[in-house]
Motif scaffolding. Structure first.
Motif, short mmCIF file in Angstrom:
data_model
loop_
_atom_site.label_atom_id
_atom_site.label_comp_id
_atom_site.label_asym_id
_atom_site.label_seq_id
_atom_site.Cartn_x
_atom_site.Cartn_y
_atom_site.Cartn_z
N VAL A 157 39.44 40.13 44.43
CA VAL A 157 39.96 39.05 43.59
C VAL A 157 40.32 39.58 42.20
O VAL A 157 41.32 39.16 41.60
CB VAL A 157 38.93 37.91 43.49
CG1 VAL A 157 39.40 36.84 42.51
CG2 VAL A 157 38.70 37.29 44.86
N LEU A 215 43.62 41.16 42.38
CA LEU A 215 44.64 40.11 42.45
C LEU A 215 44.88 39.49 41.08
O LEU A 215 46.02 39.18 40.71
CB LEU A 215 44.20 39.03 43.44
CG LEU A 215 45.21 37.93 43.78
CD1 LEU A 215 46.40 38.52 44.51
CD2 LEU A 215 44.54 36.86 44.64
N TRP A 216 43.82 39.35 40.31
CA TRP A 216 43.91 38.80 38.95
C TRP A 216 44.74 39.72 38.05
O TRP A 216 45.62 39.28 37.31
CB TRP A 216 42.51 38.63 38.40
CG TRP A 216 42.40 37.95 37.06
CD1 TRP A 216 43.43 37.58 36.24
CD2 TRP A 216 41.20 37.56 36.40
NE1 TRP A 216 42.94 36.99 35.11
CE2 TRP A 216 41.57 36.96 35.18
CE3 TRP A 216 39.85 37.66 36.72
CZ2 TRP A 216 40.64 36.47 34.28
CZ3 TRP A 216 38.91 37.17 35.83
CH2 TRP A 216 39.30 36.57 34.62
N GLY A 253 48.37 40.46 40.16
CA GLY A 253 49.12 39.34 40.72
C GLY A 253 50.06 38.67 39.75
O GLY A 253 50.98 37.95 40.16
N GLN A 265 47.38 33.85 38.46
CA GLN A 265 46.28 34.00 37.51
C GLN A 265 45.24 32.89 37.68
O GLN A 265 44.04 33.15 37.74
CB GLN A 265 46.81 33.99 36.08
CG GLN A 265 45.73 34.26 35.04
CD GLN A 265 46.29 34.25 33.62
OE1 GLN A 265 47.13 33.41 33.29
NE2 GLN A 265 45.83 35.16 32.79
N SER A 291 43.26 33.30 40.89
CA SER A 291 42.32 34.43 40.82
C SER A 291 41.11 34.11 39.95
O SER A 291 39.98 34.44 40.30
CB SER A 291 43.05 35.66 40.25
OG SER A 291 44.19 35.97 41.01
N PHE A 347 37.32 34.03 41.26
CA PHE A 347 36.36 34.95 40.62
C PHE A 347 35.13 34.18 40.15
O PHE A 347 33.99 34.58 40.42
CB PHE A 347 37.04 35.66 39.45
CG PHE A 347 36.31 36.87 38.96
CD1 PHE A 347 36.59 38.13 39.50
CD2 PHE A 347 35.35 36.78 37.97
CE1 PHE A 347 35.92 39.26 39.05
CE2 PHE A 347 34.68 37.90 37.52
CZ PHE A 347 34.96 39.14 38.07
#
Length: 305
Positions: free
Chosen positions: A249, A252-253, A256, A261, A264, A268
């Motif tokens: 994650v 991805l944050w 991404g 945002q 993610s 998280f």
């Protein structure tokens, strides 16, 4: 052997105290989260309120801050400017559809550049936004009811109540974060909340299942020691699972971009708080409700007709 037993009892006692402290912290977090939501509310996204989404292409040298500032001055509202994945290509999201300043994007952006190409524009009506909000709420309610039905079938109600309260705790915490920060709450965030329900449930079920096994295997053991031993037995598995998921994650944050945002961040936070609640709330509430070994004793069926 006695030395080993004393060490085990001491470690279980320390773990029990840690569970109690974390449960108290979780209770304070849950109450604070509810208060934050009631006071601040949510910054509903265009998916729920309705508005306009316009995709434009301009000079790649122009930054998103310049576009956002100019559009904000021209429309007297906050305009979200999101990169569309290509240099100079932006997605503009704004709520008011009856404002002439936002209606003519080229005119508003003229002080920056005259080379503005509007690629597409779509309008989400307030009625559609209201329907999405209602459907999202129903989806969340249906998920909770299905989870409640599963837990009631899978466990005795005392263990099931601990897992269910842990789920409620996780969802409330994530919602409170978005209420406090006033980040846009859209369908992507709602999807993350539903994903958090499933993830947190997995951790709670693993620990609750272990509690049940120890209750059946050692019926004379104290309940607090049973819950602590269950947490201890599953702790490494929980940390490895949560750690690897957090790495995913987190990537991805970072990678991404703005469109992912919010999703993610929600995931998280949900994974971190879900791990805490499964250990604290998920075990302390059944202990408080006096879960015992006899609750899982198999009742023999009489052969007498």
């Amino acid at each position: 052997m006695n030395i080993i037993n004393r060490q085990n009892l001491k470690s279980l006692s320390t773990l029990t105290k840690a569970r109690y402290l974390s449960s108290l912290a979780s209770l304070l977090i849950m109450l604070s989260s509810i208060a934050i939501i009631l006071v601040n509310g949510f910054n509903w996204g265009l998916d729920f309120t309705g508005g306009v989404v316009t995709e434009v292409k301009i000079d790649p040298k122009i930054k998103s801050e310049q576009i956002s500032q100019l559009l904000g001055q021209g429309s007297a509202q906050e305009v979200s400017v999101i990169s569309a994945g290509e240099p100079g290509r932006w997605v503009l999201r704004y709520a008011k559809v009856d404002n002439a300043a936002t209606g003519d994007i080229k005119t508003v952006l003229a002080p920056l550049t005259n080379d503005v190409e509007v690629l597409n524009s779509s309008i989400v009506g307030p009625q559609i936004g209201q329907e999405l909000a209602e459907q999202g709420g129903l989806a969340l309610l249906a998920a909770m009811l299905c989870i409640l039905a599963y837990l009631s079938f899978r466990f005795e109600w005392r263990l099931a109540s601990g897992a269910l309260l842990a789920l409620f705790h996780d969802v409330i915490f994530v919602l409170a974060f978005f209420s406090l920060t006033q980040m846009e709450f859209n369908l992507t965030i709602l999807a993350a909340v539903l994903a958090i329900l499933g993830y947190s449930l997995n951790d709670s079920i693993v620990i609750a299942d272990r509690v049940r096994e120890v209750l059946i295997a050692k019926p004379k053991m104290a309940t607090d020691e049973i819950c602590s031993s269950a947490v201890k037995a599953t702790f490494s598995r929980t940390m490895v699972t949560s750690g690897t998921t957090l790495f995913t994650v987190g990537a991805l944050w970072i990678m991404g971009g703005a469109p992912l945002q919010g999703f993610s961040i929600a995931m998280f936070l949900g994974i971190m708080i879900g791990t805490l609640s499964s250990i604290s709330v998920g075990t302390c509430l059944p202990e408080l409700l006096k879960v015992k070994a006899e609750h899982y004793e198999v009742t023999p069926i009489s052969d007498t007709p």
